[in-house]
Write a protein that holds these residues in place. Structure first.
Motif, short mmCIF file in Angstrom:
data_model
loop_
_atom_site.label_atom_id
_atom_site.label_comp_id
_atom_site.label_asym_id
_atom_site.label_seq_id
_atom_site.Cartn_x
_atom_site.Cartn_y
_atom_site.Cartn_z
N GLN A 32 0.83 -1.20 0.00
CA GLN A 32 0.00 0.00 0.00
C GLN A 32 0.87 1.25 0.00
OE1 GLN A 32 -3.65 -0.15 2.41
NE2 GLN A 32 -2.65 1.40 3.65
N SER A 33 1.96 1.23 0.76
CA SER A 33 2.88 2.36 0.82
C SER A 33 3.52 2.62 -0.54
CB SER A 33 3.95 2.07 1.88
OG SER A 33 4.89 3.09 1.89
N ASN A 36 0.90 4.13 -2.85
CA ASN A 36 0.61 5.53 -2.51
C ASN A 36 1.67 6.47 -3.06
OD1 ASN A 36 -1.89 5.93 -1.11
ND2 ASN A 36 -1.07 4.65 0.52
N GLN A 37 2.93 6.05 -3.08
CA GLN A 37 3.98 6.87 -3.67
C GLN A 37 3.80 6.99 -5.19
OE1 GLN A 37 6.45 8.74 -2.36
NE2 GLN A 37 5.52 8.31 -0.40
N LYS A 40 0.78 9.37 -6.77
CA LYS A 40 0.91 10.83 -6.67
C LYS A 40 1.18 11.46 -8.03
CE LYS A 40 2.19 10.95 -1.85
NZ LYS A 40 3.20 11.25 -0.86
N ASP A 58 -3.64 15.21 -3.18
CA ASP A 58 -3.20 14.52 -1.97
C ASP A 58 -3.86 13.17 -1.75
OD1 ASP A 58 -1.65 16.83 -1.36
OD2 ASP A 58 -3.42 17.76 -0.47
N SER A 60 -4.52 9.21 -0.91
CA SER A 60 -4.02 8.20 0.01
C SER A 60 -4.93 6.98 -0.12
CB SER A 60 -4.06 8.72 1.45
OG SER A 60 -3.65 7.71 2.34
N GLU A 62 -6.09 2.96 0.62
CA GLU A 62 -6.12 1.83 1.55
C GLU A 62 -6.61 0.62 0.75
OE1 GLU A 62 -8.80 0.41 5.31
OE2 GLU A 62 -8.24 2.53 5.23
N GLN A 72 -8.63 8.40 -0.07
CA GLN A 72 -8.93 9.71 0.50
C GLN A 72 -8.21 10.75 -0.35
OE1 GLN A 72 -8.15 10.28 4.62
NE2 GLN A 72 -9.60 8.73 5.27
#
Length: 173
Positions: A32-33, A36-37, A40, A58, A60, A62, A72
């Motif tokens: 997930q991390s 998320n990067q 962007k 922005d 994010s 999950e 989000q």
């Protein structure tokens, strides 16, 4: 940092491909991390949403299971000289289009909406209209456009499938 990180992830994927005994079929799991990067790079996005111009920034994510996810975003809703900025959450389904080489959230529905700031007067109705969008279908949200990523170490292969499994993004080549 975002573009550089994306390139590093794809270089790691390419190195994995080069050292695998079975080059015909392989898969890569992204956390997930990591995702998320990577996403962007696809933001900000502007959407027409029930007659309101909305800018999403922005993001994010999950990751869930069985291609379900939550995202989000900071959403700035504009109409004429009215503006509402909020943190909004959407539930949706991951969709990978091999033909378009895009990863998208289809059928997103706004599940939460917290106002951060606004410039509205008492007679302005934009805030009420944005709140009424809750639990209604929203436009597709683009996560990744793989056409814009140059992946020569992978031979610019197109993934066969992309899916969420056990809170990880699994890319199969």
């Amino acid at each position: 940092m975002g573009q550089r990180f994306i390139k590093q992830v794809w270089v790691a994927i390419a190195l994995t491909v080069m050292f695998m005994a079975q080059a015909q079929a392989f898969s890569v799991k992204l956390s997930q991390s990591d995702l998320n990067q990577m996403i962007k790079a696809a933001f900000p996005q502007t959407q027409q949403y029930q007659g309101i111009d909305a800018v999403f920034t922005d993001p994010s994510i999950e990751l869930g299971v069985a291609n379900q996810l939550k995202i989000q975003v900071t959403m700035t809703a504009n109409r004429a000289d009215q503006r509402v900025k909020a943190r909004a959450a959407f539930d949706g389904t991951l969709d990978y289009s091999g033909a378009n080489r895009t990863l998208e959230i289809i059928q997103p529905r706004m599940t939460d909406f917290d106002v951060l700031e606004h410039n509205l007067t008492q007679d302005a109705h934009l805030l009420d209209e944005v709140k009424q969008l809750k639990n209604k279908p929203a436009p597709m949200i683009l996560l990744l456009d793989l056409k814009q990523m140059n992946l020569p170490l992978l031979g610019n292969q197109v993934p066969r499938s992309v899916a969420i499994r056990d809170h990880k993004l699994v890319i199969e080549f």
